[in-house]
Design an enzyme around this catalytic site. Structure first.
Site, PDB file in Angstrom:
ATOM      1  N   TYR A  57       0.807  -1.226   0.000  1.00 55.74           N
ATOM      2  CA  TYR A  57       0.000   0.000   0.000  1.00 55.74           C
ATOM      3  C   TYR A  57       0.841   1.278   0.000  1.00 55.74           C
ATOM      4  O   TYR A  57       0.362   2.334  -0.380  1.00 55.74           O
ATOM      5  CB  TYR A  57      -0.931  -0.010   1.217  1.00 55.74           C
ATOM      6  N   LYS A  61      -1.894 -13.846   3.822  1.00 52.63           N
ATOM      7  CA  LYS A  61      -1.832 -14.697   2.628  1.00 52.63           C
ATOM      8  C   LYS A  61      -0.473 -15.404   2.659  1.00 52.63           C
ATOM      9  O   LYS A  61       0.266 -15.444   1.669  1.00 52.63           O
ATOM     10  CB  LYS A  61      -2.009 -13.816   1.373  1.00 52.63           C
ATOM     11  N   ASP A  83      -7.131  -2.208   4.071  1.00 51.04           N
ATOM     12  CA  ASP A  83      -7.811  -1.191   3.256  1.00 51.04           C
ATOM     13  C   ASP A  83      -9.046  -1.800   2.589  1.00 51.04           C
ATOM     14  O   ASP A  83     -10.145  -1.231   2.626  1.00 51.04           O
ATOM     15  CB  ASP A  83      -6.817  -0.695   2.188  1.00 51.04           C
ATOM     16  N   ASP A 123      -8.529 -14.518   1.588  1.00 55.23           N
ATOM     17  CA  ASP A 123      -9.655 -14.822   0.684  1.00 55.23           C
ATOM     18  C   ASP A 123     -10.779 -15.536   1.442  1.00 55.23           C
ATOM     19  O   ASP A 123     -11.951 -15.186   1.329  1.00 55.23           O
ATOM     20  CB  ASP A 123      -9.208 -15.612  -0.566  1.00 55.23           C
TER      21      ASP A 123
END
Ligand code: NAI
Length: 345
Positions: free
Chosen positions: A136, A183, A240, A216
């Site tokens: 980010y 992840k 975010d 996910d």
């Protein structure tokens, strides 16, 4: 000693009205903060600055030096959204300010408002997002034409300090469970380090349950049953994205507040952006920034003023007479703010 209710005190706060709906929602909110504070002797001296394109056009700087100096002095700011160009142009003002003042924790409470029906009544989640690392921050460059490299930097220091913040927050506020979201099955090293730091910090907080979910799966689990979560601890980019998803649970982006917190400095801003589709039309819901200002008041030690403002705002939701269109009403920004003001009287 005099209680804060009885002494006169002035808080100097840097104010960034921002772009799009920013000026509309910030002017509504600053007036309400002043009205809530006055009976308790709390006054607010705002130091306003433009940032982004407007500032560049006026002064040749996207973030004027005076704005940095003002935040540096006051250590507290209230910020409207700032438009960031897509696929080029200047660096996000938000990212620059978060980096400059080491605002490493992005705190976003997701809570239903009384009187506003949603699919998930009684939801009460905290999103804690690492705010200074990862994809980010936008460390990108073109290696050769047609090949671009984006660097995801995760450090032990950054991951440990946000984990410590999360566990401390949970302990101080009676929260029961932290989920670290990752992840690390694919980003084995970077998200793996984030998780190792969270696990290590968590060992010092045996009363707080700790679990890890892959990002996910988390998105699906959130939609199926958000009640299984309490505090979500996320790296920057995942935080975010998940913030906007969770905003939808409680009525949308018009409602959800945020705080960018560092060791001794804080910038309060809504989760939403500058909403160019509704800007300048008196359609924006100022609740998200209003709730951010309530977080700011608590940060300033003005809990009684914060409570007064919260109660007045909640009455408007319970009455349902002056709600904005995003939450099913027919009123505008100004009428909503006027209704809150009436309840402050
Ligand atoms: P957005 O959050 O501005 O808008 C998304 C949708 O939510 C739009 O339909 C908008 O009308 C609605 N919405 C947002 N806030 C609302 C409010 N207070 N009341 C009623 N409806 C509201 O996201 P978008 O359109 O993706 O981004 C627009 C610009 O904002 C971009 O330049 C982006 O970079 C910037 N942005 C700035 C942020 C900040 O300064 N903190 C945060 C997010 C985006």
């Amino acid at each position: 000693m005099d209680s804060p209710e009885r002494t006169n005190r002035t808080h100097t706060v840097t104010l960034i009205p921002g772009d799009g709906i920013g000026p509309e929602v910030t002017s509504a909110v600053t007036a309400l903060v002043e009205a809530a504070g006055a009976p308790a002797g709390a006054r607010f001296a705002w130091e306003p600055f433009s940032a982004g394109r407007e500032s560049f056009e006026k002064q040749g700087e996207y973030i004027p030096k005076e704005l940095y100096a003002s935040i540096g002095r006051n250590r507290v700011a209230l910020k409207g959204p700032v438009t960031t160009p897509v696929g080029g142009g200047f660096r996000s003002i938000n990212v620059s300010l978060r980096m400059e003042f080491e605002l490493f924790a992005n705190f976003r409470p997701i809570k239903n408002l009384p009187g506003l029906p949603t699919r998930y009544p009684g939801l009460d989640l905290i999103i804690l997002r690492e705010n200074t690392e990862g994809e980010y921050v936008g460390l990108e460059h073109e290696v050769v034409p047609g090949v671009v490299e984006s660097l995801k930097v995760i450090t032990e220091k950054g991951s440990t300090r946000i984990a410590q913040f999360a566990f401390n927050y949970a302990r101080r506020n009676g929260r029961k469970k932290i989920h670290a979201i990752h992840k690390a099955n694919i980003m084995k090293m970077s998200d793996g380090l984030f998780l190792r730091c969270a696990r290590r910090v968590g060992e010092g907080y045996p009363e707080i349950a700790y679990a890890e979910h892959i990002i996910d799966n988390t998105c699906m689990q959130l939609v199926l049953n958000p009640y299984q979560y309490d505090v979500l601890l996320l790296p920057n980019l995942y935080g975010d994205i998940v913030s906007d998803l969770c905003a939808a649970f409680v009525g949308g982006l018009g409602l959800v507040p945020g705080a960018n917190l560092g060791a001794d400095c804080a910038i309060f801003e809504a989760v939403h952006g500058s909403a160019p589709d509704i800007a300048g039309k008196d359609l924006a819901n100022p609740t998200a920034l209003l709730q951010s200002s309530i977080l700011m008041l608590r940060h300033l030690g003005e809990d009684a003023v914060a409570d007064r403002l919260q109660t007045a705002m909640e009455k408007v939701y319970v009455e349902k007479k002056a709600l904005t269109r995003d939450v099913g009403g027919a009123s505008g920004t100004k009428a909503f703010a006027a209704a809150v003001l009436e309840h402050l009287a």
